[in-house]
Design an enzyme around this catalytic site. Structure first.
Site, PDB file in Angstrom:
ATOM      1  N   GLU A  81       0.695  -1.205  -0.112  1.00 22.77           N
ATOM      2  CA  GLU A  81      -0.022   0.282  -0.008  1.00 22.77           C
ATOM      3  C   GLU A  81       0.843   1.158   0.003  1.00 22.77           C
ATOM      4  O   GLU A  81       1.706   1.339   0.893  1.00 22.77           O
ATOM      5  CB  GLU A  81      -0.966   0.018   1.170  1.00 22.77           C
ATOM      6  CG  GLU A  81      -1.850   1.235   1.465  1.00 22.77           C
ATOM      7  CD  GLU A  81      -2.561   1.775   0.356  1.00 22.77           C
ATOM      8  OE1 GLU A  81      -3.378   1.051  -0.281  1.00 22.77           O
ATOM      9  OE2 GLU A  81      -2.186   3.108  -0.218  1.00 22.77           O
ATOM     10  N   CYS A 110     -12.034   3.942   0.272  1.00 21.52           N
ATOM     11  CA  CYS A 110     -13.345   3.442   1.282  1.00 21.52           C
ATOM     12  C   CYS A 110     -13.223   3.975   2.536  1.00 21.52           C
ATOM     13  O   CYS A 110     -13.899   4.785   3.225  1.00 21.52           O
ATOM     14  CB  CYS A 110     -13.690   2.359   1.150  1.00 21.52           C
ATOM     15  SG  CYS A 110     -15.083   1.595   2.188  1.00 21.52           S
ATOM     16  N   THR A 150      -5.950  -1.575  -7.299  1.00 17.30           N
ATOM     17  CA  THR A 150      -5.338  -0.043  -6.991  1.00 17.30           C
ATOM     18  C   THR A 150      -6.436   0.798  -7.065  1.00 17.30           C
ATOM     19  O   THR A 150      -6.080   1.883  -7.023  1.00 17.30           O
ATOM     20  CB  THR A 150      -4.154   0.105  -7.970  1.00 17.30           C
ATOM     21  OG1 THR A 150      -4.825  -0.361  -9.190  1.00 17.30           O
ATOM     22  CG2 THR A 150      -2.932  -0.763  -7.757  1.00 17.30           C
ATOM     23  N   GLU A 175     -26.373  19.285 -13.206  1.00 16.33           N
ATOM     24  CA  GLU A 175     -26.254  17.852 -13.750  1.00 16.33           C
ATOM     25  C   GLU A 175     -26.546  17.939 -15.069  1.00 16.33           C
ATOM     26  O   GLU A 175     -27.386  18.755 -15.664  1.00 16.33           O
ATOM     27  CB  GLU A 175     -27.332  16.942 -12.845  1.00 16.33           C
ATOM     28  CG  GLU A 175     -27.476  15.930 -13.784  1.00 16.33           C
ATOM     29  CD  GLU A 175     -26.245  14.621 -13.796  1.00 16.33           C
ATOM     30  OE1 GLU A 175     -25.644  14.428 -12.740  1.00 16.33           O
ATOM     31  OE2 GLU A 175     -26.314  14.195 -14.976  1.00 16.33           O
ATOM     32  N   HIS A 194     -44.495  -5.836  12.926  1.00 14.31           N
ATOM     33  CA  HIS A 194     -45.047  -4.446  13.200  1.00 14.31           C
ATOM     34  C   HIS A 194     -44.885  -3.849  14.372  1.00 14.31           C
ATOM     35  O   HIS A 194     -45.064  -4.512  15.572  1.00 14.31           O
ATOM     36  CB  HIS A 194     -46.761  -4.784  12.978  1.00 14.31           C
ATOM     37  CG  HIS A 194     -47.489  -3.643  13.109  1.00 14.31           C
ATOM     38  ND1 HIS A 194     -47.876  -2.676  11.997  1.00 14.31           N
ATOM     39  CD2 HIS A 194     -48.178  -2.999  14.092  1.00 14.31           C
ATOM     40  CE1 HIS A 194     -48.501  -1.810  12.490  1.00 14.31           C
ATOM     41  NE2 HIS A 194     -48.903  -2.121  13.902  1.00 14.31           N
TER      42      HIS A 194
END
Ligand code: FAD
Ligand code: NAD
Length: 455
Positions: free
Chosen positions: A33, A42, A143, A203, A444
Site C-alpha cells: 500500500e 473507502c 489499485t 447535472e 409490526h
C-alpha cells in the site's frame, strides 16, 4: 528477496479482503500500500468519512428542525463546531483503518508501505518506506480509482475541489456548487446544505442519479427541492473559473443559453477513473481497455495467467462491497475453488436522507429489454412506524415478471432503506416471487412492512 504465494497491490476493500481470504486459505500473502494507512479510498476518503459527516449533519438537522416537533425544546442557539465535526470524522477513520492493521497481523499478512510496480510477471518493486523487491507466484491488482475531472477544469483543491477535500473543509461554504448529481454530489451536497450552505447541483443529464430507477430520482429531487437545493438538470458545464475566493461556473442549458452560477466552493463529482499510475503494467504485459480499466475475463484474470485484478480498477460498479466480493472470488479461485458472483444482485445505496437503495433491474431496463413486468409500490407515509418516527418520505417499488411473478428489481427511497435493501437481496438471491415476500411475516410496526405491502 522474500517470496510469497500471493501479493496484493492496494489495500482498499478489494485488496485487504482478498489478502485476508488468501491467507485464510493457506497462502503466504503480502499486501503493498502506497499510503501509510490501510483501507484505501473507502476507509480513508470515501465510504466511512462521508457516512460520518452525513451522520453528524443529520443530528444537527434533527436538533435544529425536528426536535421541536417531538416536544424537545433546546434553550439557546444550536451551533455547528465544524472543526470538531471533522475531527470526529477523522477519529472514526483512524479507528477503522487501525482495525485493518490488526486484521493484517491476525491473519499473518506481511504489509509493505510503498508504491508497488511490476518488474516482470512475478516480481514487484516497492518504492517508499519499505523499499525493496518481492516475488510472488500470483499477483492481485487492487489499485482502485481516483476522482475524474472535466478537461477544462483546474482542480486547485482549495475552492475547486473533489470529494477528498470536501471531507475536510475548514469552513461551511456560503454557496457550494456541485457539478454532477450522482452519489458523491448528493451525499456531500446534503452534508453542507444541512450545515447551512446554499447548494446548487448542476447535472448534465435530465435527472439526478441517472443510472437508478427514474422513480427514485424523481422522489429524491422532490425532497431536495423542499430542502431548498437549487437543482439544475440538463446543464452542460462549459467553464469553471476561480477569481480570489469566488468561483464562476458557466453552463449551457437545454435551450442553448449560457447560464452563470457563482459560489465560494465548487465540488467536482463527475465520476471516478480507474487508477493504474505508476504500476508499470507494461513490464508484466498486462492489458487495459479503452476506458483505462484493467481488462479481465470472467475469472477476473488479466491477459497474464498469474495476474488478477479486482474492484474499481476493473469493469463494473465502483462500490466497496463489489470490490470485497471480487477479493473473495479471486482468493477462492486461486485456492482451486469455483466461486460465483451474481453482479445483478449487488445492491446500490445512496446514503442521503431519505436513503435510496436498489437491487436488480430498473423499470427502464426492463422496458428496454422488452420484458413484461408488473409493478407494486407502497408509500412509507401509510405506515404507522413512519408516522411515529416522523420520516414520511419515500416508497418501496417492486418489479416482478408478469407471468412467473419472479422479482426482477426492488427500488426504495425512505428512512433506513440502506438496511432494508438486504431483505430484497436475500429474496432475489433465492429467486423469490412477489407473492413469497407478501406471505412472509414482517414485524409490526416497521419500515420493512412497506416491502410486504409493495409485494
Ligand atoms: P480503493 O479503495 O481505491 O483502494 C485502492 C488502494 O490501492 C488505495 O489505498 C491506493 O493508495 C492503493 N494503490 C494504488 N496504486 C498503488 C500502487 N501502485 N502501489 C501500492 N498501492 C497502490 N462505495 C460504497 O460501496 N459505499 C459507499 O458508501 C461509498 N461511499 C463513497 C464515498 C466517497 C466520497 C467516495 C470517493 C467513494 C465511495 N465509495 C463507496 C466507493 C468506494 O470507496 C470504492 O468503490 C472502493 O473503495 C473501491 O475499492 P478498491 O479496493 O477497488 O480500491
Ligand atoms: P457518479 O457516476 O455517481 O455521478 C456522476 C454524475 O455526474 C452523473 O450523474 C453524471 O451524469 C454527471 N456528470 C458527468 N459529467 C458531467 C458534466 N460534464 N456536467 C454535469 N454533470 C456531469 O459519480 P460520483 O458521484 O463522482 O461517484 C463516483 C463513484 O463513487 C461512483 O461510481 C459511486 O459508485 C461511488 N460512490 C458510491 C457511494 C455509495 O455507494 N453510497 C458514495 C459515493 C461514491
Amino acid at each position: 528477496m522474500k517470496s510469497y504465494d500471493v501479493a496484493v497491490i492496494g489495500s482498499g476493500p478489494g485488496g485487504y479482503v482478498a489478502a485476508i481470504r488468501c491467507s485464510q486459505l493457506g497462502m503466504k500473502t503480502a499486501i503493498i500500500e502506497k499510503y501509510s494507512t490501510l483501507g484505501g479510498t473507502c476507509l480513508n476518503v470515501g465510504c466511512i468519512p462521508s457516512k460520518a459527516l452525513l451522520a453528524s449533519s443529520h443530528h444537527y438537522e434533527e436538533a435544529t428542525k425536528h426536535f421541536e416537533d417531538h416536544g424537545i425544546d433546546i434553550p439557546g442557539e444550536i451551533k455547528v463546531n465544524l472543526e470538531k465535526m471533522i475531527g470526529r470524522k477523522q477519529a472514526v477513520v483512524d479507528q477503522t483503518t487501525g482495525g485493518i492493521d490488526f486484521l493484517m497481523k491476525k491473519n499473518d499478512i506481511d504489509v509493505y508501505e510503498g508504491l508497488g510496480s511490476f518488474k516482470d510477471t512475478t516480481h514487484i518493486k516497492i518504492e517508499g518506506k519499505d523499499a525493496g523487491e518481492i516475488e510472488a507466484k500470483q499477483i492481485i491488482i487492487a489499485t482502485g480509482s481516483k476522482p475524474s475531472n472535466l478537461p477544462f477544469i483546474t482542480l486547485d483543491k482549495e475552492r475547486v475541489i473533489t470529494s477528498t477535500e470536501a471531507l475536510k473543509l475548514k469552513e461551511i461554504p456560503k454557496h457550494m456548487m456541485v457539478i454532477g448529481g450522482g452519489v458523491i454530489g448528493l451525499e456531500l451536497g446534503q452534508v453542507y446544505r444541512r450545515l447551512g450552505a446554499e447548494v446548487t447541483v448542476i447535472e448534465y443529464m435530465d435527472r439526478i442519479l441517472p443510472t437508478m430507477d427514474a422513480a427514485l430520482s424523481k422522489e429524491l429531487n422532490k425532497v431536495f427541492k423542499k430542502a431548498k437545493f437549487n437543482m439544475m438538470m440538463s446543464h452542460k458545464v462549459q467553464s469553471v473559473e476561480r477569481k480570489g475566493d469566488e468561483v464562476l461556473i458557466k453552463a449551457e442549458n437545454k435551450k442553448g443559453e449560457t447560464v452563470e452560477v457563482k459560489g465560494d466552493y465548487c465540488l467536482v463529482s463527475v465520476g471516478r477513473r480507474p487508477y493504474t499510475d505508476g504500476l508499470n503494467l507494461e513490464a508484466a504485459g498486462v492489458k487495459m481497455n479503452d476506458k483505462g480499466q484493467i481488462e479481465t475475463n470472467a475469472h477476473l484474470q488479466t491477459n497474464v495467467n498469474n495476474i488478477y485484478a479486482i474492484g474499481d480498477v476493473v469493469k463494473g460498479a465502483m462500490l466497496a462491497h463489489k470490490a470485497e466480493e471480487e477479493g473473495v472470488f479471486v482468493a477462492e479461485t486461486l485456492a482451486g475453488q469455483k466461486p460465483h458472483i451474481n453482479y445483478n444482485l449487488i445492491p446500490g445505496v445512496v446514503y442521503t436522507w431519505p436513503e435510496v437503495a436498489a437491487v436488480g433491474k430498473t423499470e427502464e431496463e426492463l422496458k428496454d429489454a422488452g420484458i413484461e413486468y408488473k409493478a407494486g409500490q407502497f408509500p412509507f407515509r401509510a405506515l404507522g412506524r413512519a408516522r411515529a418516527g416522523g420520516d414520511l418520505d419515500g416508497f418501496v417499488k417492486i418489479l416482478a415478471d408478469k407471468t412467473t411473478d419472479e422479482v426482477l428489481g426492488i427500488h426504495m427511497i425512505g428512512a433506513r432503506c440502506a438496511d432494508l435493501i438486504a431483505e430484497a437481496v436475500v429474496a432475489m438471491e433465492y429467486r423469490a416471487s412477489a407473492e413469497d415476500i407478501s406471505r412472509m411475516s414482517h414485524a409490526h410496526p416497521t419500515y420493512a412492512e412497506a416491502m410486504k405491502e409493495a409485494a
